[in-house]
Design a protein around this motif. Structure first.
Motif, mmCIF file in Angstrom:
data_model
loop_
_atom_site.group_PDB
_atom_site.id
_atom_site.type_symbol
_atom_site.label_atom_id
_atom_site.label_comp_id
_atom_site.label_asym_id
_atom_site.label_seq_id
_atom_site.Cartn_x
_atom_site.Cartn_y
_atom_site.Cartn_z
ATOM 1 N N ALA A 19 0.833 -1.207 0.000
ATOM 2 C CA ALA A 19 0.000 0.000 0.000
ATOM 3 C C ALA A 19 0.866 1.254 0.000
ATOM 4 O O ALA A 19 0.577 2.226 -0.716
ATOM 5 N N SER A 20 1.936 1.237 0.779
ATOM 6 C CA SER A 20 2.852 2.380 0.824
ATOM 7 C C SER A 20 3.518 2.601 -0.530
ATOM 8 O O SER A 20 3.631 3.730 -1.009
ATOM 9 N N ALA A 21 3.959 1.511 -1.155
ATOM 10 C CA ALA A 21 4.596 1.603 -2.467
ATOM 11 C C ALA A 21 3.626 2.164 -3.500
ATOM 12 O O ALA A 21 3.986 3.028 -4.301
ATOM 13 N N ALA A 22 2.393 1.705 -3.472
ATOM 14 C CA ALA A 22 1.394 2.200 -4.423
ATOM 15 C C ALA A 22 1.109 3.677 -4.195
ATOM 16 O O ALA A 22 0.963 4.450 -5.152
ATOM 17 N N PHE A 23 1.043 4.089 -2.935
ATOM 18 C CA PHE A 23 0.774 5.487 -2.596
ATOM 19 C C PHE A 23 1.881 6.402 -3.123
ATOM 20 O O PHE A 23 1.617 7.428 -3.754
ATOM 21 N N ILE A 24 3.143 6.006 -2.907
ATOM 22 C CA ILE A 24 4.266 6.827 -3.367
ATOM 23 C C ILE A 24 4.386 6.773 -4.882
ATOM 24 O O ILE A 24 4.662 7.786 -5.529
ATOM 25 N N THR A 25 4.159 5.613 -5.478
ATOM 26 C CA THR A 25 4.216 5.491 -6.939
ATOM 27 C C THR A 25 3.179 6.404 -7.591
ATOM 28 O O THR A 25 3.451 7.057 -8.604
ATOM 29 N N GLY A 29 3.816 9.772 -10.165
ATOM 30 C CA GLY A 29 3.152 9.985 -11.442
ATOM 31 C C GLY A 29 2.708 11.418 -11.671
ATOM 32 O O GLY A 29 2.396 11.794 -12.796
ATOM 33 N N THR A 30 2.696 12.239 -10.620
ATOM 34 C CA THR A 30 2.283 13.635 -10.774
ATOM 35 C C THR A 30 3.407 14.527 -11.282
ATOM 36 O O THR A 30 3.155 15.652 -11.695
ATOM 37 N N ASP A 31 4.648 14.052 -11.212
ATOM 38 C CA ASP A 31 5.827 14.854 -11.570
ATOM 39 C C ASP A 31 5.912 16.135 -10.745
ATOM 40 O O ASP A 31 6.439 17.145 -11.182
ATOM 41 N N ASN A 32 5.380 16.104 -9.519
ATOM 42 C CA ASN A 32 5.398 17.250 -8.621
ATOM 43 C C ASN A 32 6.244 16.876 -7.411
ATOM 44 O O ASN A 32 5.827 16.064 -6.580
ATOM 45 N N ALA A 33 7.446 17.465 -7.310
ATOM 46 C CA ALA A 33 8.389 17.108 -6.244
ATOM 47 C C ALA A 33 7.790 17.314 -4.858
ATOM 48 O O ALA A 33 8.009 16.501 -3.953
ATOM 49 N N GLY A 34 7.042 18.381 -4.673
ATOM 50 C CA GLY A 34 6.425 18.643 -3.381
ATOM 51 C C GLY A 34 5.420 17.573 -3.006
ATOM 52 O O GLY A 34 5.337 17.151 -1.846
ATOM 53 N N HIS A 35 4.660 17.115 -3.986
ATOM 54 C CA HIS A 35 3.663 16.069 -3.734
ATOM 55 C C HIS A 35 4.358 14.752 -3.390
ATOM 56 O O HIS A 35 3.915 14.028 -2.486
ATOM 57 N N VAL A 36 5.457 14.455 -4.072
ATOM 58 C CA VAL A 36 6.207 13.228 -3.793
ATOM 59 C C VAL A 36 6.784 13.286 -2.382
ATOM 60 O O VAL A 36 6.682 12.320 -1.616
ATOM 61 N N ALA A 37 7.398 14.418 -2.030
ATOM 62 C CA ALA A 37 7.970 14.565 -0.688
ATOM 63 C C ALA A 37 6.889 14.421 0.381
ATOM 64 O O ALA A 37 7.086 13.749 1.403
ATOM 65 N N GLU A 38 5.744 15.035 0.147
ATOM 66 C CA GLU A 38 4.647 14.945 1.100
ATOM 67 C C GLU A 38 4.130 13.507 1.225
ATOM 68 O O GLU A 38 3.834 13.031 2.327
ATOM 69 N N LEU A 40 5.887 10.785 0.760
ATOM 70 C CA LEU A 40 6.885 10.074 1.559
ATOM 71 C C LEU A 40 6.694 10.380 3.042
ATOM 72 O O LEU A 40 6.837 9.504 3.892
ATOM 73 N N GLY A 41 6.353 11.626 3.350
ATOM 74 C CA GLY A 41 6.100 12.015 4.733
ATOM 75 C C GLY A 41 4.901 11.300 5.329
ATOM 76 O O GLY A 41 4.919 10.889 6.494
ATOM 77 N N VAL A 42 3.861 11.137 4.538
ATOM 78 C CA VAL A 42 2.665 10.433 5.013
ATOM 79 C C VAL A 42 3.015 8.972 5.322
ATOM 80 O O VAL A 42 2.632 8.436 6.357
ATOM 81 N N VAL A 43 3.784 8.342 4.439
ATOM 82 C CA VAL A 43 4.182 6.946 4.658
ATOM 83 C C VAL A 43 5.102 6.849 5.871
ATOM 84 O O VAL A 43 4.974 5.932 6.688
ATOM 85 N N GLY A 80 17.740 7.082 2.124
ATOM 86 C CA GLY A 80 17.693 6.590 3.492
ATOM 87 C C GLY A 80 16.267 6.348 3.955
ATOM 88 O O GLY A 80 15.977 5.343 4.616
ATOM 89 N N VAL A 81 15.364 7.256 3.615
ATOM 90 C CA VAL A 81 13.955 7.105 3.989
ATOM 91 C C VAL A 81 13.352 5.897 3.288
ATOM 92 O O VAL A 81 12.649 5.102 3.907
#
Length: 120
Positions: A19-25, A29-38, A40-43, A80-81
């Motif tokens: 589920a975590s992998a699917a969420f980050i993947t 797909g959005t190509d938005n660095a802020g969204h990806v970082a966020e 990762l933070g949720v996971v 590392g994360v």
């Protein structure tokens, strides 16, 4: 009568590595660095921010800052994360099925996969 709402927190639904992998993947797909970082933070919150920070070798405060919508984590922090979350990064050519041996293919991030850890 007033309606009340409760804020949605995806972290409570991220109970498996898949589920975590699917969420980050999905975030990738959005190509938005802020969204990806966020994402990762949720996971990381779902798995325990203090434990993830310790395993990733960064402070909890730095992890919260880096893994926010405005965050821009260093590559070493990102790796590392991912390792702390039991995930790995894989790179593949974009639209590999449509390509016919280009001279200089440009790789694209396509998936995060759960890492199977041996116990014992």
């Amino acid at each position: 009568m007033t309606n009340s709402t409760t804020p949605f927190d995806a972290a409570s639904y991220l109970t498996t590595a898949e589920a975590s992998a699917a969420f980050i993947t999905d975030a990738l797909g959005t190509d938005n660095a802020g969204h990806v970082a966020e994402a990762l933070g949720v996971v990381a919150r779902a798995q325990g921010m203090t434990e993830v920070a310790g395993t990733a070798g960064v402070s909890r405060t730095a992890l919260y800052k880096g893994l926010s919508a405005d965050g821009d984590p260093r590559l070493s922090t990102l790796l590392g994360v991912l390792r702390a979350l039991g995930l790995s990064l894989r790179i593949a050519p974009e639209n590999a099925e449509k390509r016919t041996a280009p001279a200089h293919p440009s790789p694209t991030l396509i998936a995060l996969l759960p890492v199977r850890r041996s116990t014992g």
